[in-house]
Scaffold this motif. Structure first.
Motif, PDB file in Angstrom:
ATOM      1  N   TRP B  35     -18.331  11.098  19.753  1.00 47.72           N
ATOM      2  CA  TRP B  35     -16.833  11.805  19.542  1.00 47.72           C
ATOM      3  C   TRP B  35     -16.775  13.064  19.117  1.00 47.72           C
ATOM      4  O   TRP B  35     -16.065  14.020  19.566  1.00 47.72           O
ATOM      5  CB  TRP B  35     -16.009  10.544  18.969  1.00 47.72           C
ATOM      6  CG  TRP B  35     -14.501  10.911  18.995  1.00 47.72           C
ATOM      7  CD1 TRP B  35     -13.556  10.205  19.735  1.00 47.72           C
ATOM      8  CD2 TRP B  35     -13.644  11.854  18.280  1.00 47.72           C
ATOM      9  NE1 TRP B  35     -12.366  10.450  19.737  1.00 47.72           N
ATOM     10  CE2 TRP B  35     -12.329  11.502  18.716  1.00 47.72           C
ATOM     11  CE3 TRP B  35     -13.893  12.637  17.170  1.00 47.72           C
ATOM     12  CZ2 TRP B  35     -11.361  11.937  18.217  1.00 47.72           C
ATOM     13  CZ3 TRP B  35     -12.828  13.282  16.923  1.00 47.72           C
ATOM     14  CH2 TRP B  35     -11.431  13.017  17.179  1.00 47.72           C
ATOM     15  N   ARG B  39     -15.471  17.044  20.611  1.00 42.23           N
ATOM     16  CA  ARG B  39     -14.401  17.784  20.114  1.00 42.23           C
ATOM     17  C   ARG B  39     -14.870  19.238  19.607  1.00 42.23           C
ATOM     18  O   ARG B  39     -14.405  20.018  19.882  1.00 42.23           O
ATOM     19  CB  ARG B  39     -13.517  16.802  19.012  1.00 42.23           C
ATOM     20  CG  ARG B  39     -13.139  15.642  19.603  1.00 42.23           C
ATOM     21  CD  ARG B  39     -12.262  15.571  20.843  1.00 42.23           C
ATOM     22  NE  ARG B  39     -11.740  14.572  21.447  1.00 42.23           N
ATOM     23  CZ  ARG B  39     -12.198  13.120  21.899  1.00 42.23           C
ATOM     24  NH1 ARG B  39     -13.840  13.418  21.764  1.00 42.23           N
ATOM     25  NH2 ARG B  39     -11.922  12.187  22.306  1.00 42.23           N
ATOM     26  N   ALA B  74     -10.519   2.483  15.028  1.00 44.18           N
ATOM     27  CA  ALA B  74      -9.301   3.483  15.037  1.00 44.18           C
ATOM     28  C   ALA B  74      -9.128   4.017  13.675  1.00 44.18           C
ATOM     29  O   ALA B  74      -8.468   5.219  13.667  1.00 44.18           O
ATOM     30  CB  ALA B  74      -8.002   2.603  15.196  1.00 44.18           C
ATOM     31  N   ARG B  77     -11.592   7.126  14.042  1.00 39.55           N
ATOM     32  CA  ARG B  77     -11.261   8.115  14.702  1.00 39.55           C
ATOM     33  C   ARG B  77     -10.140   8.860  14.037  1.00 39.55           C
ATOM     34  O   ARG B  77     -10.027  10.156  14.112  1.00 39.55           O
ATOM     35  CB  ARG B  77     -10.450   7.500  16.050  1.00 39.55           C
ATOM     36  CG  ARG B  77     -10.509   8.722  16.848  1.00 39.55           C
ATOM     37  CD  ARG B  77     -10.059   7.966  18.438  1.00 39.55           C
ATOM     38  NE  ARG B  77      -9.070   7.050  18.154  1.00 39.55           N
ATOM     39  CZ  ARG B  77      -9.225   6.001  19.379  1.00 39.55           C
ATOM     40  NH1 ARG B  77      -9.936   5.840  20.333  1.00 39.55           N
ATOM     41  NH2 ARG B  77      -8.125   4.974  19.119  1.00 39.55           N
ATOM     42  N   THR B  78      -9.140   8.164  13.388  1.00 43.99           N
ATOM     43  CA  THR B  78      -8.036   9.034  12.581  1.00 43.99           C
ATOM     44  C   THR B  78      -8.667   9.837  11.518  1.00 43.99           C
ATOM     45  O   THR B  78      -8.081  11.062  11.108  1.00 43.99           O
ATOM     46  CB  THR B  78      -6.926   8.086  12.168  1.00 43.99           C
ATOM     47  OG1 THR B  78      -6.777   7.100  13.071  1.00 43.99           O
ATOM     48  CG2 THR B  78      -5.899   8.809  11.650  1.00 43.99           C
ATOM     49  N   MET B  79      -9.563   9.322  10.969  1.00 40.58           N
ATOM     50  CA  MET B  79     -10.292  10.061   9.801  1.00 40.58           C
ATOM     51  C   MET B  79     -11.075  11.359  10.445  1.00 40.58           C
ATOM     52  O   MET B  79     -11.217  12.476   9.722  1.00 40.58           O
ATOM     53  CB  MET B  79     -11.254   9.006   9.247  1.00 40.58           C
ATOM     54  CG  MET B  79     -11.887   9.586   7.896  1.00 40.58           C
ATOM     55  SD  MET B  79     -12.537   8.172   7.213  1.00 40.58           S
ATOM     56  CE  MET B  79     -14.057   8.646   6.297  1.00 40.58           C
ATOM     57  N   GLN B  81     -10.295  12.799  13.287  1.00 43.13           N
ATOM     58  CA  GLN B  81      -9.315  13.752  13.496  1.00 43.13           C
ATOM     59  C   GLN B  81      -9.154  14.861  12.658  1.00 43.13           C
ATOM     60  O   GLN B  81      -9.078  15.923  12.493  1.00 43.13           O
ATOM     61  CB  GLN B  81      -8.093  13.166  14.028  1.00 43.13           C
ATOM     62  CG  GLN B  81      -8.154  12.812  15.524  1.00 43.13           C
ATOM     63  CD  GLN B  81      -6.968  12.234  15.914  1.00 43.13           C
ATOM     64  OE1 GLN B  81      -5.766  12.060  15.080  1.00 43.13           O
ATOM     65  NE2 GLN B  81      -6.715  11.870  17.361  1.00 43.13           N
ATOM     66  N   GLY B  82      -8.792  14.152  11.226  1.00 45.81           N
ATOM     67  CA  GLY B  82      -8.459  14.814  10.109  1.00 45.81           C
ATOM     68  C   GLY B  82      -9.684  15.826   9.707  1.00 45.81           C
ATOM     69  O   GLY B  82      -9.372  17.004   9.505  1.00 45.81           O
ATOM     70  N   CYS B  84     -11.974  17.155  11.717  1.00 43.95           N
ATOM     71  CA  CYS B  84     -11.841  18.227  12.650  1.00 43.95           C
ATOM     72  C   CYS B  84     -11.264  19.327  12.138  1.00 43.95           C
ATOM     73  O   CYS B  84     -11.226  20.279  12.365  1.00 43.95           O
ATOM     74  CB  CYS B  84     -11.408  17.726  13.752  1.00 43.95           C
ATOM     75  SG  CYS B  84     -13.010  16.987  14.781  1.00 43.95           S
ATOM     76  N   ILE B  85      -9.639  18.896  11.981  1.00 44.35           N
ATOM     77  CA  ILE B  85      -8.518  19.818  11.695  1.00 44.35           C
ATOM     78  C   ILE B  85      -8.734  20.506  10.353  1.00 44.35           C
ATOM     79  O   ILE B  85      -8.774  21.629  10.357  1.00 44.35           O
ATOM     80  CB  ILE B  85      -7.356  18.981  11.909  1.00 44.35           C
ATOM     81  CG1 ILE B  85      -6.955  18.599  13.052  1.00 44.35           C
ATOM     82  CG2 ILE B  85      -6.236  19.974  11.345  1.00 44.35           C
ATOM     83  CD1 ILE B  85      -5.902  17.496  13.375  1.00 44.35           C
ATOM     84  N   TRP B  88     -11.748  23.083  11.216  1.00 40.98           N
ATOM     85  CA  TRP B  88     -11.097  24.284  11.907  1.00 40.98           C
ATOM     86  C   TRP B  88      -9.964  25.084  10.934  1.00 40.98           C
ATOM     87  O   TRP B  88     -10.219  26.347  11.051  1.00 40.98           O
ATOM     88  CB  TRP B  88     -10.453  23.809  13.150  1.00 40.98           C
ATOM     89  CG  TRP B  88     -10.920  23.327  14.200  1.00 40.98           C
ATOM     90  CD1 TRP B  88     -12.164  23.493  14.533  1.00 40.98           C
ATOM     91  CD2 TRP B  88     -10.551  22.398  15.173  1.00 40.98           C
ATOM     92  NE1 TRP B  88     -12.683  22.868  15.575  1.00 40.98           N
ATOM     93  CE2 TRP B  88     -11.525  22.029  16.133  1.00 40.98           C
ATOM     94  CE3 TRP B  88      -9.231  21.736  15.343  1.00 40.98           C
ATOM     95  CZ2 TRP B  88     -11.516  21.205  17.101  1.00 40.98           C
ATOM     96  CZ3 TRP B  88      -9.194  20.605  16.407  1.00 40.98           C
ATOM     97  CH2 TRP B  88     -10.351  20.386  17.229  1.00 40.98           C
ATOM     98  N   HIS B  89      -9.512  24.313  10.264  1.00 42.38           N
ATOM     99  CA  HIS B  89      -8.656  25.068   9.382  1.00 42.38           C
ATOM    100  C   HIS B  89      -9.054  26.180   8.315  1.00 42.38           C
ATOM    101  O   HIS B  89      -8.814  27.299   8.171  1.00 42.38           O
ATOM    102  CB  HIS B  89      -7.856  24.045   8.733  1.00 42.38           C
ATOM    103  CG  HIS B  89      -6.253  24.779   8.039  1.00 42.38           C
ATOM    104  ND1 HIS B  89      -5.848  24.112   6.806  1.00 42.38           N
ATOM    105  CD2 HIS B  89      -5.571  25.745   8.263  1.00 42.38           C
ATOM    106  CE1 HIS B  89      -4.707  24.956   6.553  1.00 42.38           C
ATOM    107  NE2 HIS B  89      -4.441  25.956   7.478  1.00 42.38           N
ATOM    108  N   GLU B  92     -10.516  28.832  10.384  1.00 45.82           N
ATOM    109  CA  GLU B  92      -9.821  29.970  10.847  1.00 45.82           C
ATOM    110  C   GLU B  92      -9.218  30.902   9.625  1.00 45.82           C
ATOM    111  O   GLU B  92      -8.940  31.864   9.679  1.00 45.82           O
ATOM    112  CB  GLU B  92      -8.330  29.295  11.318  1.00 45.82           C
ATOM    113  CG  GLU B  92      -8.698  28.529  12.678  1.00 45.82           C
ATOM    114  CD  GLU B  92      -8.782  29.725  13.894  1.00 45.82           C
ATOM    115  OE1 GLU B  92      -8.486  30.755  13.689  1.00 45.82           O
ATOM    116  OE2 GLU B  92      -8.980  29.251  14.972  1.00 45.82           O
TER     117      GLU B  92
END
Lengths: 321, 170
Positions: B35, B39, B74, B77-79, B81-82, B84-85, B88-89, B92
């Motif tokens: 997963w 991403r 679930a 996956r939520t973890m 996502q956090g 990944c962000i 990236w953050h 950036e």
């Protein structure tokens, strides 16, 4: 919170009059909620200090804004691909990084103190708990267990005996089980400090390791490791009587301690941070403590604003000695 | 942490907690890794984050445990996502800061220690701003970073100063 932000804007604008300052002071004194809100506003403002010191804060902020916008874009794409199962968790994950939840949790706690406040609480079983400055504590007594959860700050506990129900204190780093004792627990950023003055306390860290700390010992531990055990500094216990005992402490360490009892900025010039301090000082009025320090040491207390105080070396040119 | 659920009064022993994580790992690690790789488009980052996710579960287990397979997935996956962000953050923000630095003459550049401090502050502030409505975030950033008054912010954003005051503190 809104009021705190308004005060902040007013004081920052440079248009505040003497009257405004006086009204702001009495607003602060009015309630511990006000002081907490003010502290929050200040914590956030302080996080901006490194940016103010850059050659062009505006440009730095624009860069941050551009980076954030790109991340928000990507977040939108990421979260639209997968169904938003459990948004709550994600919200929580980012929320945890701001100082606010700490304050919210603290205000919802069963027992809490504001910055500079200390309080003694007697629990239903006769256990005495002293809450030090800026502390929040939850109480969960059950039929088989007496449990306290320390959310933030520092407590000193004198446990009442109850052979049927063990007494434990939970911290983010683990569980402390009291074996008939007087001990202090303090949360540091990612550690728990434990000092035992009577009896003994068993530590079980979140990772499952356990160790026994005896009277006269103190230690710090994280979720998975514990530092060496050292002799307990019994002077640490005196805060419960509102006194800071300095026995050959550096002025820098004294200031670090005093900061926990004050909202606002308390700075110290590096050239005086190494001065040795002996004596006992009131914690309930840290302004008094500063005055006492200034009369004993070659330092000067510079009060730029009521909440902006710095300690500097005294020069001969100073009018008050 | 302090629930009134008395079943939680028993400290999970290291064994049972480790066992839970072990089961979670064997059930979900491969899925989580692919997963993340999908991403992130990068196998090394995906492996790192998958590893971190399980490490986090060891340090801080899910508050109520998982009732079933789907719930665990679930949660993971939520973890993820956090995470990944967050990754990236961080990148950036680091990139933006390096760009900003490059635009200044060398003589003005802050010391390396200072640069790290600024980067940390930017990440902290950036994270806080991510969850605010964009307009409020922008107004707050201008006021706090550039030390502008409400009036100046209002002019720069083309809104009324009453509006700026309404945004207030995050």
């Amino acid at each position: 919170m809104e009021q705190a932000a308004e005060w902040y804007a007013l004081l920052r604008s440079g248009e505040a009059t003497h009257d405004d300052h006086a009204r702001w002071q009495s607003w602060l004194e009015h309630s511990s909620d006000h002081r907490l809100a003010w502290q929050y506003v200040e914590t956030i403002s302080r996080s901006f200090e490194p940016i103010h010191a850059t050659p062009d804060p505006r440009q730095t902020a624009d860069g941050l804004w551009a980076a954030n916008s790109r991340v928000i874009q990507r977040r939108r794409i990421l979260t639209s691909i997968v169904a938003l199962a459990g948004t709550g968790l994600f919200g929580w994950a980012t929320w945890r990084h701001t100082p606010l939840p700490g304050i919210v949790l603290a205000q919802m706690a069963d027992h809490h103190t504001a910055t500079g406040e200390q309080r003694e609480v007697v629990l239903s079983d006769g256990t005495h708990v002293w809450l030090n400055t800026a502390t929040a504590l939850n109480e969960a007594y059950h039929a088989s267990l007496r449990r306290l959860c320390l959310i933030t700050g520092e407590i000193l506990i004198d446990t009442a005996t109850d052979p049927q129900r063990p007494f434990v204190v939970d911290t983010p780093q683990g569980r402390l089980r009291a074996l008939g004792t007087r001990f202090t627990v303090r949360l540091e950023s990612d550690k728990t400090f434990l000092g035992v003055y009577q009896g003994s306390v068993e530590i079980t860290s979140a990772a499952g390791t356990s160790s026994l700390i005896q009277a006269g010992q103190q230690t710090r531990f994280t979720t998975d490791a514990s530092a060496a055990v050292e002799p307990a500094d019994s002077a640490r216990e005196t805060w419960s009587r509102g006194v800071l005992v300095a026995w050959d402490m550096t002025l820098g360490d004294v200031v670090k301690e005093l900061r926990r009892y004050r909202s606002g900025y308390l700075g110290i010039a590096p050239e005086v941070a190494g001065l040795r301090v002996f004596g006992s000082f009131p914690l309930r009025d840290t302004d008094d403590t500063l005055t006492m320090l200034a009369s004993a040491l070659p330092i000067r207390i510079q009060r730029t604003l009521p909440w902006w105080v710095s300690i500097e070396a005294r020069t001969d040119a100073d009018p008050h000695r | 942490m302090c629930s009134t659920d008395s079943s939680k009064d028993i400290v999970p022993t290291a064994d049972s907690a480790m066992q839970q994580v072990y089961f979670l790992y064997s059930d979900h690690h491969d899925w989580l890794y692919s997963w993340l790789r999908h991403r992130l488009g990068n196998a090394a980052d995906a492996a790192d984050l998958a590893h971190d996710a399980f490490l986090r579960l060891i340090i801080k287990p899910a508050p109520r445990g998982f009732a079933n397979f789907g719930e665990a997935r679930a949660y993971l996956r939520t973890m993820a996502q956090g995470m990944c962000i967050n990754l990236w953050h961080r990148r950036e923000i680091e990139r933006a800061w390096l760009d900003t630095l490059a635009a200044w003459p060398e003589a003005l550049a802050p010391s390396p220690e200072r640069q790290v401090m600024v980067l940390e502050a930017l990440h902290e502030i950036g994270t806080m701003l991510l969850d605010l409505p964009p307009k409020a975030a922008r107004a707050f950033l201008m006021a706090a970073a550039c030390q502008m008054t409400d009036k100046e912010v209002a002019e720069a954003l083309g809104v009324s100063s009453r509006m700026v005051r309404k945004y207030g503190f995050p």
